[in-house]
Enzyme design. Structure first.
Site, short mmCIF file in Angstrom:
data_model
loop_
_atom_site.label_atom_id
_atom_site.label_comp_id
_atom_site.label_asym_id
_atom_site.label_seq_id
_atom_site.Cartn_x
_atom_site.Cartn_y
_atom_site.Cartn_z
N ARG A 1 0.87 -1.18 0.13
CA ARG A 1 0.00 -0.12 0.08
C ARG A 1 0.96 1.26 -0.07
O ARG A 1 1.85 1.22 0.68
CB ARG A 1 -0.82 0.00 1.23
CG ARG A 1 -1.78 1.13 1.40
CD ARG A 1 -2.69 1.14 2.56
NE ARG A 1 -1.87 1.78 3.78
CZ ARG A 1 -2.47 1.81 5.12
NH1 ARG A 1 -3.63 1.39 5.24
NH2 ARG A 1 -1.70 2.25 5.95
N CYS B 1 0.08 5.50 0.73
CA CYS B 1 -1.11 6.39 1.05
C CYS B 1 -0.20 7.82 1.07
O CYS B 1 0.83 8.24 1.45
CB CYS B 1 -1.29 6.12 2.45
SG CYS B 1 -2.56 7.41 3.08
#
Length: 128
Positions: free
Chosen positions: A105, A107
């Site tokens: 991930r 972000c």
């Protein structure tokens, strides 16, 4: 050469520009950034960033299901937030959708998102 095919479903918000909800290439599904829009109405789910994150993930799951997969098969997500101060609340909600091993991930904070959203998420999902 592998072929590229479009994946679309009425169970997720329709694209608001010249792009596909997702495209399948080989055994990977590339899901375009999903806004926190309710598919039935096209309206923002709420103004709360955590609720927006949940709706984004529900939209991604609907697209994944249209391709014969699910959100649980995500291998990579990218989350765009307009305010990184909401990151801890996002993490709590995000963790409710995944199990170990979690998808890779990223972000990032952005200055703005379409339709005034506070959250947008894109994903790469493995297909059988």
């Amino acid at each position: 050469m592998k072929s590229l095919s479009e994946i679309a479903t009425p169970d997720a918000p329709q694209a608001i520009g010249p792009y596909s909800q997702a495209v399948k290439y080989g055994n990977l599904l590339f899901v375009s950034g999903q806004l926190p829009l309710v598919p039935e109405t096209g309206a923002m789910v709420s103004d709360d960033p955590a609720e927006q994150l949940v709706q984004c993930l529900k939209n991604i799951d609907a697209i994944a299901r249209a391709a014969g997969a699910s959100l649980s098969e995500a291998v990579k997500t990218t989350i765009f937030l307009t305010d990184l101060r909401s990151f801890p609340h996002m993490n709590e909600r995000y963790a409710q959708f995944f199990e170990k091993p979690f998808p890779a991930r990223a972000c990032v904070e952005v200055s703005g998102l379409p339709k005034g959203a506070k959250v947008e998420i894109e994903a790469v999902i493995a297909l059988e």
